[in-house]
Design a protein around this motif. Structure first.
Motif, PDB file in Angstrom:
ATOM      1  N   PHE A 122      49.289  44.352  26.040  1.00 53.57           N
ATOM      2  CA  PHE A 122      47.904  44.714  26.298  1.00 53.57           C
ATOM      3  C   PHE A 122      47.025  44.401  25.079  1.00 53.57           C
ATOM      4  O   PHE A 122      45.965  43.777  25.184  1.00 53.57           O
ATOM      5  CB  PHE A 122      47.907  46.207  26.685  1.00 53.57           C
ATOM      6  N   GLU A 139      33.731  47.827  37.901  1.00 51.98           N
ATOM      7  CA  GLU A 139      35.015  47.783  37.189  1.00 51.98           C
ATOM      8  C   GLU A 139      35.634  49.179  37.090  1.00 51.98           C
ATOM      9  O   GLU A 139      36.832  49.359  37.300  1.00 51.98           O
ATOM     10  CB  GLU A 139      34.775  47.220  35.785  1.00 51.98           C
ATOM     11  N   ARG A 140      34.797  50.145  36.799  1.00 52.10           N
ATOM     12  CA  ARG A 140      35.280  51.530  36.663  1.00 52.10           C
ATOM     13  C   ARG A 140      35.909  51.988  37.979  1.00 52.10           C
ATOM     14  O   ARG A 140      36.998  52.568  37.991  1.00 52.10           O
ATOM     15  CB  ARG A 140      34.093  52.417  36.289  1.00 52.10           C
ATOM     16  N   ARG A 144      32.414  47.657  28.800  1.00 52.62           N
ATOM     17  CA  ARG A 144      31.715  46.691  29.660  1.00 52.62           C
ATOM     18  C   ARG A 144      30.206  46.817  29.490  1.00 52.62           C
ATOM     19  O   ARG A 144      29.488  45.829  29.437  1.00 52.62           O
ATOM     20  CB  ARG A 144      32.126  46.906  31.118  1.00 52.62           C
ATOM     21  N   LEU A 145      29.751  48.058  29.372  1.00 50.31           N
ATOM     22  CA  LEU A 145      28.318  48.286  29.189  1.00 50.31           C
ATOM     23  C   LEU A 145      27.841  47.629  27.896  1.00 50.31           C
ATOM     24  O   LEU A 145      26.787  46.988  27.862  1.00 50.31           O
ATOM     25  CB  LEU A 145      28.076  49.807  29.117  1.00 50.31           C
ATOM     26  N   PHE A 185      46.534  54.732  30.123  1.00 48.32           N
ATOM     27  CA  PHE A 185      45.992  53.635  30.933  1.00 48.32           C
ATOM     28  C   PHE A 185      45.773  54.049  32.384  1.00 48.32           C
ATOM     29  O   PHE A 185      45.082  53.375  33.135  1.00 48.32           O
ATOM     30  CB  PHE A 185      46.945  52.439  30.928  1.00 48.32           C
ATOM     31  N   TRP A 186      46.428  55.102  32.812  1.00 50.34           N
ATOM     32  CA  TRP A 186      46.435  55.454  34.236  1.00 50.34           C
ATOM     33  C   TRP A 186      45.705  56.751  34.521  1.00 50.34           C
ATOM     34  O   TRP A 186      45.938  57.400  35.532  1.00 50.34           O
ATOM     35  CB  TRP A 186      47.888  55.501  34.735  1.00 50.34           C
ATOM     36  N   PHE A 220      50.737  47.988  31.200  1.00 55.56           N
ATOM     37  CA  PHE A 220      49.651  47.023  31.313  1.00 55.56           C
ATOM     38  C   PHE A 220      48.592  47.524  32.299  1.00 55.56           C
ATOM     39  O   PHE A 220      48.781  47.474  33.503  1.00 55.56           O
ATOM     40  CB  PHE A 220      50.224  45.690  31.804  1.00 55.56           C
ATOM     41  N   PRO A 221      47.465  48.018  31.788  1.00 49.43           N
ATOM     42  CA  PRO A 221      46.448  48.535  32.708  1.00 49.43           C
ATOM     43  C   PRO A 221      45.794  47.401  33.502  1.00 49.43           C
ATOM     44  O   PRO A 221      45.864  46.236  33.097  1.00 49.43           O
ATOM     45  CB  PRO A 221      45.429  49.175  31.759  1.00 49.43           C
ATOM     46  N   PRO A 222      45.158  47.701  34.633  1.00 42.47           N
ATOM     47  CA  PRO A 222      44.468  46.652  35.394  1.00 42.47           C
ATOM     48  C   PRO A 222      43.366  46.029  34.521  1.00 42.47           C
ATOM     49  O   PRO A 222      42.647  46.749  33.844  1.00 42.47           O
ATOM     50  CB  PRO A 222      43.830  47.414  36.562  1.00 42.47           C
ATOM     51  N   ILE A 223      43.296  44.709  34.532  1.00 45.15           N
ATOM     52  CA  ILE A 223      42.297  44.027  33.694  1.00 45.15           C
ATOM     53  C   ILE A 223      41.381  43.182  34.587  1.00 45.15           C
ATOM     54  O   ILE A 223      41.853  42.341  35.350  1.00 45.15           O
ATOM     55  CB  ILE A 223      42.965  43.094  32.651  1.00 45.15           C
ATOM     56  N   LEU A 224      40.105  43.407  34.445  1.00 42.69           N
ATOM     57  CA  LEU A 224      39.122  42.616  35.193  1.00 42.69           C
ATOM     58  C   LEU A 224      38.557  41.558  34.254  1.00 42.69           C
ATOM     59  O   LEU A 224      38.127  41.877  33.147  1.00 42.69           O
ATOM     60  CB  LEU A 224      38.007  43.546  35.691  1.00 42.69           C
ATOM     61  N   PHE A 228      40.390  56.533  31.297  1.00 43.22           N
ATOM     62  CA  PHE A 228      40.503  55.158  30.790  1.00 43.22           C
ATOM     63  C   PHE A 228      39.426  54.264  31.416  1.00 43.22           C
ATOM     64  O   PHE A 228      38.912  53.339  30.787  1.00 43.22           O
ATOM     65  CB  PHE A 228      41.899  54.592  31.068  1.00 43.22           C
ATOM     66  N   SER A 229      39.090  54.568  32.657  1.00 42.37           N
ATOM     67  CA  SER A 229      38.048  53.766  33.319  1.00 42.37           C
ATOM     68  C   SER A 229      36.687  54.017  32.656  1.00 42.37           C
ATOM     69  O   SER A 229      35.813  53.156  32.679  1.00 42.37           O
ATOM     70  CB  SER A 229      38.000  54.048  34.819  1.00 42.37           C
ATOM     71  N   ASP A 275      41.879  58.607  34.848  1.00 39.52           N
ATOM     72  CA  ASP A 275      40.511  58.187  35.165  1.00 39.52           C
ATOM     73  C   ASP A 275      39.654  58.021  33.907  1.00 39.52           C
ATOM     74  O   ASP A 275      38.709  57.241  33.889  1.00 39.52           O
ATOM     75  CB  ASP A 275      39.861  59.192  36.118  1.00 39.52           C
ATOM     76  N   LYS A 311      49.719  53.652  40.777  1.00 38.17           N
ATOM     77  CA  LYS A 311      50.281  53.330  39.457  1.00 38.17           C
ATOM     78  C   LYS A 311      51.813  53.339  39.438  1.00 38.17           C
ATOM     79  O   LYS A 311      52.422  52.658  38.628  1.00 38.17           O
ATOM     80  CB  LYS A 311      49.739  54.294  38.402  1.00 38.17           C
ATOM     81  N   PHE A 316      34.435  51.318  31.008  1.00 39.63           N
ATOM     82  CA  PHE A 316      33.025  51.317  31.408  1.00 39.63           C
ATOM     83  C   PHE A 316      32.134  51.144  30.176  1.00 39.63           C
ATOM     84  O   PHE A 316      31.225  50.319  30.160  1.00 39.63           O
ATOM     85  CB  PHE A 316      32.701  52.640  32.115  1.00 39.63           C
ATOM     86  N   ILE A 333      39.271  50.128  38.641  1.00 48.33           N
ATOM     87  CA  ILE A 333      40.366  50.650  37.804  1.00 48.33           C
ATOM     88  C   ILE A 333      40.833  52.011  38.327  1.00 48.33           C
ATOM     89  O   ILE A 333      42.030  52.274  38.440  1.00 48.33           O
ATOM     90  CB  ILE A 333      39.928  50.719  36.322  1.00 48.33           C
ATOM     91  N   LYS A 334      39.867  52.839  38.685  1.00 48.77           N
ATOM     92  CA  LYS A 334      40.233  54.161  39.209  1.00 48.77           C
ATOM     93  C   LYS A 334      41.036  54.023  40.504  1.00 48.77           C
ATOM     94  O   LYS A 334      41.996  54.761  40.740  1.00 48.77           O
ATOM     95  CB  LYS A 334      38.967  54.987  39.473  1.00 48.77           C
ATOM     96  N   LEU A 391      28.204  45.688  37.211  1.00 46.54           N
ATOM     97  CA  LEU A 391      29.581  45.267  36.915  1.00 46.54           C
ATOM     98  C   LEU A 391      30.391  46.388  36.259  1.00 46.54           C
ATOM     99  O   LEU A 391      31.570  46.581  36.588  1.00 46.54           O
ATOM    100  CB  LEU A 391      29.547  44.017  36.032  1.00 46.54           C
ATOM    101  N   ALA A 392      29.762  47.114  35.338  1.00 51.19           N
ATOM    102  CA  ALA A 392      30.491  48.184  34.632  1.00 51.19           C
ATOM    103  C   ALA A 392      30.951  49.261  35.617  1.00 51.19           C
ATOM    104  O   ALA A 392      32.091  49.725  35.558  1.00 51.19           O
ATOM    105  CB  ALA A 392      29.609  48.783  33.545  1.00 51.19           C
ATOM    106  N   GLU A 393      30.065  49.616  36.518  1.00 54.07           N
ATOM    107  CA  GLU A 393      30.392  50.648  37.508  1.00 54.07           C
ATOM    108  C   GLU A 393      31.449  50.126  38.483  1.00 54.07           C
ATOM    109  O   GLU A 393      32.377  50.858  38.847  1.00 54.07           O
ATOM    110  CB  GLU A 393      29.117  51.037  38.266  1.00 54.07           C
ATOM    111  N   LEU A 438      53.098  49.918  39.521  1.00 59.86           N
ATOM    112  CA  LEU A 438      52.609  48.956  38.529  1.00 59.86           C
ATOM    113  C   LEU A 438      53.303  49.198  37.187  1.00 59.86           C
ATOM    114  O   LEU A 438      53.733  50.316  36.894  1.00 59.86           O
ATOM    115  CB  LEU A 438      51.093  49.101  38.357  1.00 59.86           C
ATOM    116  N   ASN A 455      44.615  53.249  39.912  1.00 59.04           N
ATOM    117  CA  ASN A 455      45.409  54.376  39.402  1.00 59.04           C
ATOM    118  C   ASN A 455      46.187  55.070  40.512  1.00 59.04           C
ATOM    119  O   ASN A 455      47.228  55.673  40.272  1.00 59.04           O
ATOM    120  CB  ASN A 455      44.510  55.416  38.715  1.00 59.04           C
TER     121      ASN A 455
END
Lengths: 459, 257
Positions: free
Chosen positions: A203, B179-180, A145-146, A132-133, B197-201, A137-138, A135, B190, A142, B183-184, B175-177, B193, B187
Motif C-alpha cells: 500500500f 470515493e468515500r 481527495r479534497l 483500512f476497513w 490493501f485498501p480499495p484504491i480509486l 479510513f474513508s 469507515d 472486507k 476524503f 470505499i465505505k 469526487l471526494a464524496e 478482500l 468495507n
C-alpha cells in the motif's frame, strides 16, 4: 546564477495560522476584502502561527525562496476548519480546507492510527490492517481527495510548475493528483526499517511511487524507501530552523523567567522541550530524575510544551495532550519528586530563549522522532544534549564528541549520563560548543540551499 | 396554408419529439437498472448507444412527418456506413477488441504477459495495439484483435488477485464524496478482500463532462471474484444514482479557486 521563478503549490495538513475566532474577529473578517490580507489583523490577538514544522521550516523556506526571486505566485493548501478560506501572507496565498466535524473526527482517528504505527506505539491498536476497513479510513481518503481536488483547481488557474506535498497525512494526495507535473513529497516522521509494518508495504509502495521525488529527514531513511520498492528520486535534507529568534535573553527576561518558575541560582536545570505526547518520552526523564536527585538534590526538570495542532481545540480536537500531562504529573507525584518537575505549557519565544540560556543540559527523550530540531535549538545556546538513539538527529551525533546518546528504554543509562554532565561542567561545555558547530547543518541557509537545489532540479 | 393549418401540421412531429424523449429517457433508466450488476463502463456504453438509436429513429420519423423524403437519405447513410466499415475493417476490429479487452482481458499496464512467442511488460494499450517492452528493451506491438483470439498468459505475480473495475462518473459529481461512499461500500465485504490493501480509486482521465476512474481491489480467493465484481458494480451504480439525485435536489454552489 539562477534566473528561474517557479510557481509551486505546497500542501500540508497543519495550517500556518491558527485564528482566535470570536464574535469580534468574525465581524472583522466579514467586513474585510477577500482574500484576506493578514497585515490587517493583529498577531496574538487575532491569530497565532502554528507551532511546529510549518512555521519553523516550510514558511521560512517559502519566504526565503520568494525573497530570492526563485518563487512567485505560491499557493499553500492546508486544513483549517476555523479560518477564512483564503489568506495572503508575505506574498503567499494560504488556501484553507474545511471538513465537516464528523469527517474531521474520522480523519483524526485514522491519521492518529498511522502516526502511532510509525512511532512504534502499536500496543493498544489491535491488528495493524484493521484501519483500512473502518469507515474512518474513508474520511481520511476524503480529506486527501479534497486536498488534491483543491490543488488541481488552483493548478487550472495558476499553472504550477511543481507540487510540494508535506508529511504522512497527505501521502495519498500524490496518487490523486492526476498530472504529469513534478510531485515532490517530504516525509517528516520516523522512517527507519522497523517503523514500517510489513502488512503496509504494498500500500505504501503504491502511494510513494506516485511521487517523482521524496525527501526524508535523514540519510538512513533513504534505505527504507528503496526497500519499499520506491523507484523515484530519493533525497535527504535535514530539517532546519531560522536561528534569528534564538538570542541571548536580557538579564531582566532571565530573572523574570526564573522567578516565575521558582528556579534558584544554585539549581541545576535539565530542559526538555517537546509537545505533550507519550511518544516524546518525558516519562523516561522523570523516572531518571529520581536517580539523579540522589547526587544532585538541587536539580530541576523543566518540561516545556503543550499539545499539537491535532490535539488542540482549534485543530482536530484530540485530548491526547491533556491525558499525557495528567499522567506525567501523577508519575512525578508517585515518585515524590513533584516539586522538582516544572510543567510550563506553552511559552513565548523570549521565555524559551531564557530556558535554553538558563539550563545546564537538554534532553531529547523521544521513543521515536523523525528528526528532533529542539536539539539544534539547545545547541544554538551551546548547551550539551543527551539524545535518544531513536531520533533521526542521532545520526548527527558522535558519542562523546558533540553530544551523548541513550536508548529511551534504558532509564538507568539516561540517569548516568545526566549525572555525568552535571558532574563534568568542562566536558559539558565542550559538547555544547561542538554541538553548536554541528547545528550549522540544520540552519535555514543550509536547509534552503539543499531544498531549493532539489526543487530546482526538476526544471 | 393558413396559420392554423400550419400549427396543426406541427402537432404530429412535436408529439413524436416528446414521445422520443420519453422513450429515450425511460429506456436509459431501465437499462441502467437492468445492467446494474455488469461492469459500469459496459452499462454506460450500452445505454448511450440505445439512447442514440432511439433519438435517430425519432428524428427520421419527424422528418418523414414534415414531408421530407428520407428513403434516399437512409440509402446514402447505409451505403456510406457500409463503405466506412469495409474500408476500416481492421481498425474497427482493433478498436472493438480494445474496448472488450478493457473490460474482459485480464491484464493492465505494468503487467508482464505472454502472447504467442512474445513476452514483455505492457507499457501501452492504445486503440489499435498493445505495446510490450521486452527484457532486451525491444518494443513489440501486438494488434488488439489478437487478444480476443490468442491465449494470453499474465505472468505478473498475484495478478489473479487484482480486480480493476472501470467507472465513469459525471464530472459534476463530487469526487471526494463519491470515493468515500465507494470505499465505505467495499468495507461491507472486507472478509473477501486482502486486508493489507485498501480499495484504491484512481483517476484515469478527466474530461469536461466525465471522469474515468478505476477501482482496484485485491481479493483473497478467486472463487468469489465474480460475486465481488457484481456486488461492487451494483453498489457503484446505486451510489452514482443517489449522488445524482442529491445533486438535482440541491442548489449548485460554486467556490472560487
Amino acid at each position: 546564477m539562477i534566473f528561474i521563478s517557479l510557481k509551486i503549490c505546497v500542501n500540508t495538513q497543519t495550517p500556518l495560522l491558527k485564528f482566535n475566532l470570536n464574535s469580534n474577529l468574525e465581524k472583522t473578517l466579514k467586513a474585510l476584502p477577500k482574500p484576506l490580507d493578514l497585515t490587517l489583523l493583529k498577531e496574538n490577538r487575532d491569530y497565532n502561527f502554528s507551532p511546529g514544522g510549518v512555521t519553523r521550516m516550510v514558511f521560512p523556506l517559502l519566504k526565503e525562496l520568494t525573497y530570492k526571486g526563485l518563487l512567485k505566485d505560491t499557493h499553500w493548501v492546508s486544513l483549517n476548519p476555523f479560518g477564512p478560506t483564503k489568506v495572503i501572507v508575505d506574498g503567499i496565498t494560504l488556501n484553507h480546507i474545511s471538513l465537516p466535524s464528523e469527517k474531521l473526527k474520522g480523519y483524526g482517528i485514522t491519521k492518529e492510527f498511522i502516526w502511532k504505527t510509525f512511532h512504534g506505539l502499536t500496543q493498544d491498536l489491535g491488528p495493524i490492517t484493521q484501519i483500512f476497513w473502518q469507515d474512518e479510513f474513508s474520511d481520511f481518503t476524503f480529506y486527501n481527495r479534497l486536498s488534491a481536488e483543491r490543488i488541481l483547481k488552483l493548478d487550472r488557474k495558476h499553472d504550477f510548475d511543481l507540487f510540494y506535498i508535506h508529511d504522512f497525512q497527505q501521502l495519498a494526495v500524490g496518487h490523486m493528483l492526476h498530472t504529469l507535473k513534478p510531485k515532490i513529497f517530504r516525509w517528516h516522521i520516523p522512517f527507519d526499517e522497523s517503523s514500517v509494518p510489513e502488512e503496509w508495504r504494498d500500500f505504501l509502495s503504491l502511494y510513494f511511487n506516485s511521487y517523482d521525488a521524496i525527501i526524508v529527514s535523514c540519510k538512513k531513511y533513504i534505505k527504507t524507501l528503496h526497500h519499499l520498492g520506491y523507484n523515484g528520486k530519493a533525497y535527504y535534507a535535514y530539517p532546519y530552523i531560522d536561528s534569528s529568534p534564538y538570542v541571548k535573553p536580557t538579564k531582566q527576561e532571565l530573572n523574570n523567567f526564573c522567578e516565575k518558575l521558582k528556579i534558584d541560582k544554585e539549581d541545576k536545570v535539565i530542559l526538555v522541550v517537546a509537545r505533550l505526547d507519550p511518544m516524546k518520552g518525558q516519562d523516561r526523564v522523570i523516572r531518571a530524575l529520581r536517580e539523579v536527585i540522589k547526587d544532585f538534590p538541587e536539580v530541576k526538570l523543566l518540561l516545556i510544551g503543550n499539545g499539537s495542532f491535532s490535539s488542540s481545540k482549534q485543530g482536530i480536537g484530540l485530548s491526547k495532550a491533556e491525558r499525557w500531562l495528567n499522567h506525567l504529573k501523577n508519575l512525578a507525584k508517585e515518585l515524590e519528586i513533584e516539586d522538582k518537575v516544572i510543567f510550563t505549557g506553552y511559552v513565548s519565544q523570549r521565555e524559551l530563549n531564557a530556558a535554553y540560556y538558563r539550563c545546564d543540559l537538554t534532553i531529547l527523550p523521544s521513543i521515536k522522532e523523525g528528526f528532533g530540531l529542539v536539539v539544534i535549538e539547545g545547541w544554538l545556546f551551546k548547551k550539551p544534549a543527551i539524545v535518544s538513539v531513536k531520533a533521526g538527529i542521532a545520526e548527527l551525533i558522535n558519542e562523546g564528541e558533540n553530544g551523548l546518546l541513550f536508548n529511551p528504554e534504558d532509564e538507568e543509562a539516561l540517569a548516568y549520563k545526566i549525572s555525568y554532565l552535571l558532574n563534568n561542567p568542562k566536558k559539558a561545555r565542550i559538547l555544547g560548543n561542538k554541538g553548536y558547530d554541528t547545528s550549522k547543518k540544520c540552519l535555514i541557509d543550509e536547509g534552503v540551499k539543499v531544498e531549493s537545489d532539489i526543487l530546482l532540479g526538476f526544471l | 396554408m393558413s396559420f392554423q393549418d400550419f400549427l396543426l401540421s406541427l402537432i404530429p412531429p412535436v408529439t413524436i419529439l416528446i414521445l422520443t424523449w420519453i422513450v429515450a429517457y425511460s429506456l436509459r433508466t431501465f437499462l441502467r437498472r437492468l445492467l446494474k450488476r455488469t461492469v459500469p463502463l459496459v452499462a454506460t456504453h450500452v445505454s448511450r448507444i440505445v439512447w442514440m438509436f432511439v433519438w435517430l429513429t425519432g428524428i427520421i420519423l419527424i422528418l418523414q412527418q414534415l414531408g421530407l423524403r428520407i428513403d434516399l437519405l437512409l440509402l446514402l447513410v447505409a451505403l456510406f456506413g457500409g463503405a466506412l466499415v469495409l474500408a476500416n475493417k481492421d481498425i474497427l476490429q482493433n478498436l472493438a477488441s480494445k474496448y472488450f479487452s478493457d473490460v474482459y482481458v485480464p491484464f493492465k499496464i505494468g503487467d508482464t504477459i505472454k502472447v504467442r512467442e512474445y513476452t514483455g511488460k505492457v507499457i501501452e494499450i492504445n486503440p489499435m495495439s498493445t505495446i510490450l517492452l521486452t527484457e532486451k528493451e525491444e518494443l513489440i506491438s501486438i494488434p488488439n484483435t489478437n487478444f480476443l483470439r490468442e491465449i494470453v498468459v499474465n505472468t505478473t505475480p498475484k495478478a489473479w488477485k487484482e480486480v480493476i473495475v472501470p467507472i465513469i462518473i459525471d464530472s459534476e459529481i463530487d469526487l471526494a464524496e463519491f470515493e468515500r461512499e465507494v470505499i465505505k461500500s467495499c468495507n461491507k465485504f472486507k472478509l473477501h478482500l486482502d486486508e493489507r490493501f485498501p480499495p484504491i480509486l484512481t483517476v484515469k482521465s478527466r474530461g469536461e463532462r466525465s471522469i474515468e476512474l478505476t477501482l482496484t481491489l485485491i481479493i483473497k480467493e478467486y472463487g468469489k471474484k465474480d460475486m465481488i465484481i457484481s456486488e461492487v458494480n451494483s453498489n457503484i451504480v446505486e451510489i452514482i444514482e443517489k449522488m445524482k439525485k442529491k445533486k438535482k435536489s440541491r442548489p449548485r454552489i460554486h467556490f472560487k479557486a
